[in-house]
Write a protein that holds these residues in place. Structure first.
Motif, mmCIF file in Angstrom:
data_model
loop_
_atom_site.group_PDB
_atom_site.id
_atom_site.type_symbol
_atom_site.label_atom_id
_atom_site.label_comp_id
_atom_site.label_asym_id
_atom_site.label_seq_id
_atom_site.Cartn_x
_atom_site.Cartn_y
_atom_site.Cartn_z
ATOM 1 N N SER A 54 3.873 2.683 -0.822
ATOM 2 C CA SER A 54 3.208 3.014 0.436
ATOM 3 C C SER A 54 1.774 3.473 0.192
ATOM 4 O O SER A 54 0.865 3.103 0.937
ATOM 5 C CB SER A 54 4.001 4.105 1.165
ATOM 6 O OG SER A 54 3.312 4.518 2.318
ATOM 7 N N ARG A 55 1.575 4.261 -0.838
ATOM 8 C CA ARG A 55 0.214 4.719 -1.165
ATOM 9 C C ARG A 55 -0.674 3.544 -1.554
ATOM 10 O O ARG A 55 -1.827 3.463 -1.155
ATOM 11 C CB ARG A 55 0.248 5.770 -2.272
ATOM 12 C CG ARG A 55 0.748 7.129 -1.798
ATOM 13 C CD ARG A 55 0.510 8.208 -2.839
ATOM 14 N NE ARG A 55 1.168 7.937 -4.104
ATOM 15 C CZ ARG A 55 2.421 8.293 -4.405
ATOM 16 N NH1 ARG A 55 3.155 8.934 -3.522
ATOM 17 N NH2 ARG A 55 2.930 8.014 -5.586
ATOM 18 N N ARG A 56 -0.118 2.608 -2.345
ATOM 19 C CA ARG A 56 -0.890 1.410 -2.731
ATOM 20 C C ARG A 56 -1.247 0.579 -1.507
ATOM 21 O O ARG A 56 -2.360 0.073 -1.389
ATOM 22 C CB ARG A 56 -0.109 0.566 -3.737
ATOM 23 C CG ARG A 56 -0.261 1.021 -5.165
ATOM 24 C CD ARG A 56 0.230 -0.025 -6.151
ATOM 25 N NE ARG A 56 1.580 -0.506 -5.884
ATOM 26 C CZ ARG A 56 2.697 0.062 -6.312
ATOM 27 N NH1 ARG A 56 2.641 1.164 -7.023
ATOM 28 N NH2 ARG A 56 3.871 -0.476 -6.027
ATOM 29 N N ALA A 57 -0.297 0.430 -0.597
ATOM 30 C CA ALA A 57 -0.558 -0.339 0.629
ATOM 31 C C ALA A 57 -1.651 0.322 1.450
ATOM 32 O O ALA A 57 -2.543 -0.353 1.975
ATOM 33 C CB ALA A 57 0.722 -0.475 1.452
ATOM 34 N N GLY A 58 -1.603 1.631 1.561
ATOM 35 C CA GLY A 58 -2.629 2.364 2.310
ATOM 36 C C GLY A 58 -3.993 2.228 1.672
ATOM 37 O O GLY A 58 -4.997 2.006 2.363
ATOM 38 N N ARG A 59 -4.048 2.343 0.343
ATOM 39 C CA ARG A 59 -5.338 2.181 -0.356
ATOM 40 C C ARG A 59 -5.857 0.758 -0.217
ATOM 41 O O ARG A 59 -7.052 0.535 -0.043
ATOM 42 C CB ARG A 59 -5.203 2.579 -1.828
ATOM 43 C CG ARG A 59 -5.133 4.070 -2.057
ATOM 44 C CD ARG A 59 -5.329 4.426 -3.520
ATOM 45 N NE ARG A 59 -4.289 3.886 -4.374
ATOM 46 C CZ ARG A 59 -3.182 4.519 -4.728
ATOM 47 N NH1 ARG A 59 -2.958 5.735 -4.296
ATOM 48 N NH2 ARG A 59 -2.306 3.946 -5.527
#
Length: 144
Positions: free
Chosen positions: A6-11
């Motif tokens: 999720s963090r990678r997708a947000g970044r």
């Protein structure tokens, strides 16, 4: 805490917003020296601010702050005088991108990455956002 995925997708979504914002405005950025007279006043005032001439208001105005000129003056510290027009436009575009990312982060908490990204595309591809000046800074910071 969200998952690593999720963090990678947000970044990734945030990076895409930044890249798309700059790419969409690349033609006027490349032609920065042909700026309009309102923006040129901000640039001239920025140059004077960088040399110690302080003013709380935008030249010729008794109701608009000189915040845009102060920001442009900071950007002009990192470029030669011949590139002042580019610093002037970048100062407002960077401000617009930062605000777009703030909207994305806020929406992401409630709506998730995909919906937040889709809504923020309206800020990326608009020619006249809530504040009219993404590239030309007469009042961008004051209005924002």
């Amino acid at each position: 805490m969200g998952s690593a995925r999720s963090r990678r997708a947000g970044r990734g979504a945030a990076l895409a917003l930044v890249v798309l914002s700059f790419a969409f405005r690349l033609p006027p950025l490349l032609n920065a020296p042909g700026t309009n007279s309102d923006a040129a006043v901000v640039g001239l005032q920025a140059r004077h601010l960088a040399h110690g001439e302080l003013s709380l208001f935008l030249w010729g105005s008794h109701y608009q702050t000189s915040v845009d000129s102060f920001v442009a003056a900071l950007f002009s510290l990192f470029v030669p005088p011949s590139a002042d027009a580019y610093a002037l436009m970048l100062s407002t575009l960077v401000g617009h991108v930062v605000l777009t990312l703030a909207v994305f982060v806020t929406l992401r908490r409630r709506l998730g990455d995909g919906r937040a990204f889709a809504l923020c595309l309206a800020l990326v591809f608009t020619t006249s956002p809530v504040h009219t000046y993404v590239l030309y800074p007469p009042r961008q910071a004051a209005l924002t």
